[in-house]
Design a protein around this motif. Structure first.
Motif, PDB file in Angstrom:
ATOM      1  N   ASN A  72       0.845  -1.204   0.000  1.00  0.00           N
ATOM      2  CA  ASN A  72       0.000   0.000   0.000  1.00  0.00           C
ATOM      3  C   ASN A  72       0.876   1.247   0.000  1.00  0.00           C
ATOM      4  N   SER A  90      -7.862   2.616  -1.352  1.00  0.00           N
ATOM      5  CA  SER A  90      -7.232   1.305  -1.214  1.00  0.00           C
ATOM      6  C   SER A  90      -8.025   0.427  -0.247  1.00  0.00           C
ATOM      7  N   GLU A  91      -7.965  -0.869  -0.496  1.00  0.00           N
ATOM      8  CA  GLU A  91      -8.597  -1.814   0.432  1.00  0.00           C
ATOM      9  C   GLU A  91      -8.032  -1.622   1.831  1.00  0.00           C
ATOM     10  N   PHE A 112      -7.096   0.635  -5.595  1.00  0.00           N
ATOM     11  CA  PHE A 112      -6.344  -0.613  -5.679  1.00  0.00           C
ATOM     12  C   PHE A 112      -6.524  -1.498  -4.443  1.00  0.00           C
ATOM     13  N   ASP A 113      -6.367  -2.784  -4.713  1.00  0.00           N
ATOM     14  CA  ASP A 113      -6.145  -3.765  -3.661  1.00  0.00           C
ATOM     15  C   ASP A 113      -4.656  -4.065  -3.772  1.00  0.00           C
ATOM     16  N   PRO A 114      -3.848  -3.506  -2.874  1.00  0.00           N
ATOM     17  CA  PRO A 114      -2.401  -3.552  -3.084  1.00  0.00           C
ATOM     18  C   PRO A 114      -1.813  -4.955  -3.089  1.00  0.00           C
ATOM     19  N   THR A 129      -1.661  -7.681  -7.270  1.00  0.00           N
ATOM     20  CA  THR A 129      -2.165  -6.316  -7.087  1.00  0.00           C
ATOM     21  C   THR A 129      -3.270  -6.100  -8.113  1.00  0.00           C
ATOM     22  N   PHE A 131      -5.817  -3.036  -9.792  1.00  0.00           N
ATOM     23  CA  PHE A 131      -6.051  -1.586  -9.785  1.00  0.00           C
ATOM     24  C   PHE A 131      -7.103  -1.192 -10.808  1.00  0.00           C
ATOM     25  N   TYR A 283     -12.511  -2.240  -6.118  1.00  0.00           N
ATOM     26  CA  TYR A 283     -11.109  -2.506  -6.471  1.00  0.00           C
ATOM     27  C   TYR A 283     -10.814  -4.000  -6.615  1.00  0.00           C
TER      28      TYR A 283
END
Ligand code: P6P
Length: 336
Positions: A72, A90-91, A112-114, A129, A131, A283
């Motif tokens: 993240n 972000s998540e 994004f979900d990193p 990842t 995005f 995301y």
């Protein structure tokens, strides 16, 4: 012919096709550089001191892995100075991250979900990842993180780009800017993402399904029926034998489907009904649905096309059925 790198692909999409702007090209390049850094950190595993729990929980109430937090941070730091973004979500963060005043603001929103599937990190299974890119609405109120959430609440059809990276035996970046789907493989010696698949297409039929069978007793009737029919094989109503895969890492399961077809299901069930599902709309489901449709597949909740959903909350969850078009349409049809 010289190798087609991500940079060259993006320049051609911008200069020759006019599909993307210079700022969107910069955004995607910056995200890809952050993903390279994530790939290197993951690749060190236990040697890098980055495995295990971070000792904190995210907004979903899930224990964060050190690599969740690190990934993240890489994506935030890489993107906040470039002048291409208005805000990020972000998540791993309760509220959006607005761009610090010392940097210029841009026209895009990045979600994004990193590090998706991070529960697999400690057992060395592929993670990734995910995005999604939206345009920031004119006049959006970005004065506070709380106010900024509203700008993100757009249907998936509004996405201008989406992609994922798979950190597996190789590191792959799969991307769409609305002009089909392309796959790049990270050349670790050069540090460049090199085109390895152009115009990815999902076969419209499949013999492979992906679902967590341990939830079977919680599924709704249409999913129960569909899985029973697949398990009935040649003698059953579908007239063919099916195989099953479940990596429990969405990026890995979806990439298999993008590559050889299949159907991925995380349907609504009695366990997740009160939350609206397991996977997150903004995301996870939306970017994957954009990629799948761009590759000739389909993506629904069982009842509706995922990309048409009007989001109400940044972290809302949604049931997901996606992949080979004819199978998705079949099980969606069972939902009436
Ligand atoms: P289950 C990972 O935690 C994730 O969000 C997706 O990547 C994956 O498809 C799903 O959850 C796995 O869920 O219930 O099988 O552990």
């Amino acid at each position: 012919m010289a190798r087609m790198t991500l940079s060259r692909y993006l320049i051609e999409e911008q200069r020759e096709k006019g599909v993307i702007t210079a700022d969107l090209k910069l955004l995607i390049e910056v995200v890809s550089r952050a993903c390279k850094a994530i790939s290197i950190a993951i690749g060190k595993g236990g040697l890098g001191g980055v495995l295990g729990e971070a000792g904190s929980d995210n907004v979903q109430g899930e224990a964060q892995k050190k690599l969740d937090v690190l990934s993240n941070e890489y994506l935030l730091e890489a993107n906040e100075w470039g002048g291409h973004l208005a805000a990020m979500a972000s998540e791993e963060m309760d509220l959006p991250h607005t761009i610090p005043h010392r940097y210029p603001q841009g026209e895009y929103l990045l979600l994004f979900d990193p590090l998706d599937g991070s529960s697999n990190i400690d057992v060395n299974i592929s993670v990734g990842t995910i995005f999604s890119v939206l345009k920031c609405p004119e006049g959006a109120d970005l004065s506070t993180p709380e106010a900024a959430e509203q700008a993100f609440l757009q249907p998936g059809t509004q996405q201008v780009a989406a992609g994922y990276t798979v950190y597996g035996p190789t590191t792959l970046l799969v991307l769409t800017v609305g002009d089909g789907v392309v796959e790049f493989t990270l050349d670790r010696e050069v540090g460049a993402f090199v085109l390895t698949r152009s115009a990815m297409r999902i076969p419209e039929d499949t013999k492979e399904f992906a679902i967590n069978m341990s939830n079977r007793r919680h599924w709704e009737a249409p999913v129960q029926r569909y899985v029973e029919e697949m398990q009935a094989g040649k003698e059953g109503p579908l007239g063919k034998d099916y195989n099953m895969r479940w990596v429990a890492s969405m990026v890995a399961d979806v990439h298999r489907i993008m590559t050889r077809g299949g159907i991925f299901m995380y349907p609504i069930d009695a366990k997740t009904r009160d939350k609206g599902g397991k996977l997150r709309l903004m995301y996870e489901a939306n970017p994957m649905a954009f990629l799948v449709e761009q590759a000739g597949g389909a993506a629904t909740t069982g009842y509706r096309r995922i990309l048409d959903l009007q989001p109400e909350k940044l972290h809302q969850r949604v049931p997901v059925i996606l992949g080979s078009k004819n199978e998705v349409l079949r099980v969606t049809g069972y939902h009436g």
